[in-house]
Design a protein around this motif. Sequence first.
Motif, short mmCIF file in Angstrom:
data_model
loop_
_atom_site.label_atom_id
_atom_site.label_comp_id
_atom_site.label_asym_id
_atom_site.label_seq_id
_atom_site.Cartn_x
_atom_site.Cartn_y
_atom_site.Cartn_z
N UNK A 66 10.46 5.47 5.97
CA UNK A 66 9.66 4.52 6.76
C UNK A 66 9.43 3.26 5.93
N UNK A 67 9.63 2.12 6.56
CA UNK A 67 9.37 0.85 5.89
C UNK A 67 7.95 0.37 6.15
N UNK A 68 7.28 -0.08 5.11
CA UNK A 68 5.96 -0.68 5.24
C UNK A 68 6.10 -2.18 4.98
N UNK A 112 0.81 -1.23 0.00
CA UNK A 112 0.00 0.00 0.00
C UNK A 112 0.84 1.28 0.00
N UNK A 113 2.00 1.24 -0.64
CA UNK A 113 2.86 2.43 -0.66
C UNK A 113 2.21 3.58 -1.43
N UNK A 143 15.55 2.84 10.21
CA UNK A 143 14.30 3.41 9.71
C UNK A 143 13.13 2.79 10.47
N UNK A 144 12.17 3.58 10.92
CA UNK A 144 11.00 2.99 11.57
C UNK A 144 10.18 2.17 10.57
N UNK A 145 9.47 1.17 11.08
CA UNK A 145 8.64 0.31 10.23
C UNK A 145 7.21 0.28 10.73
#
Length: 279
Positions: A198-200, A159-160, A249-251
């Motif tokens: 940010x990582x999804x 869903x990027x 990086x936050x995920x």
Amino acid sequence: MPQHIGSYFHLHLISDSTGETLTTVARAATAQYTKVMPVEHVYPLVRTERQLDRVLAEIDESPGIVLYTLLEDDLVSRLEKHCKQLSLPCLSVLGPVLQLLQSYLGTATSHRVGAQHVLNAEYFKRIDALNYTMLHDDGQHIEDLEDADVVLVGVSRTSKTPTSIYLANRGVKTGNVPLVPGITIAPKVEELARPLVIGLFASPERIVQIRQNRLLGLKAHQDDDQYIDRKAVAEEVAFSRKLCAKHNWPSIDVTRRSIEETAAAVLQLLTERRRQPGA
């Protein structure tokens, strides 16, 4: 007695502007009632007696709940009187909020129709963000990503793109970069300093399910396809999470999140980042 038939009821949404605010509030509320579905009747830009006549005629034909965001006193009075005669519930969605503000601030409203859509600096900021986001979708123009506020990275079907567009509508310049098996991520992405990266990610099962549905929709060939192989997808997700951990990086786990919930989590991380000294 409830004015509905079976599992449906009529919901009349009357606005003197675009109706966006009203529709959002109404859908958030009706989503809580899963056994009864609303039949929406949306009437935007109702600003004259003649326009209201057509609305009242439809209410007569399909009685139900009436919600409105009208500011013209004469129109409000007429609408409420008509609903009272039909014994229908009628509520101003903005009314209680405006009364609370007026009570606290000690001043009356300006009664400006569509005030939230004024072409001010905030509006043009959102347009600029949307243009930027569309140009930097799916790993495009990575040379300009340093100008972004947020960069989303993740494997396919996390869903990027829809999250990026939602953020852009909130004025956040957002780029997104896909993580593709066997292809090294561009060094420029790993070196980003200004944007919040940010990582999804999602569970392999969820990603496989979404990818299978997509392939079915496209009527694409699926045999021996690593794209929907659960083990291969699990490796993709693991690589994604290791990359984020490597760069601190936050995920965000999007497995059970809606686009709106994911975007809210991103905005919270962005706010926290901007509060840090030297941000």
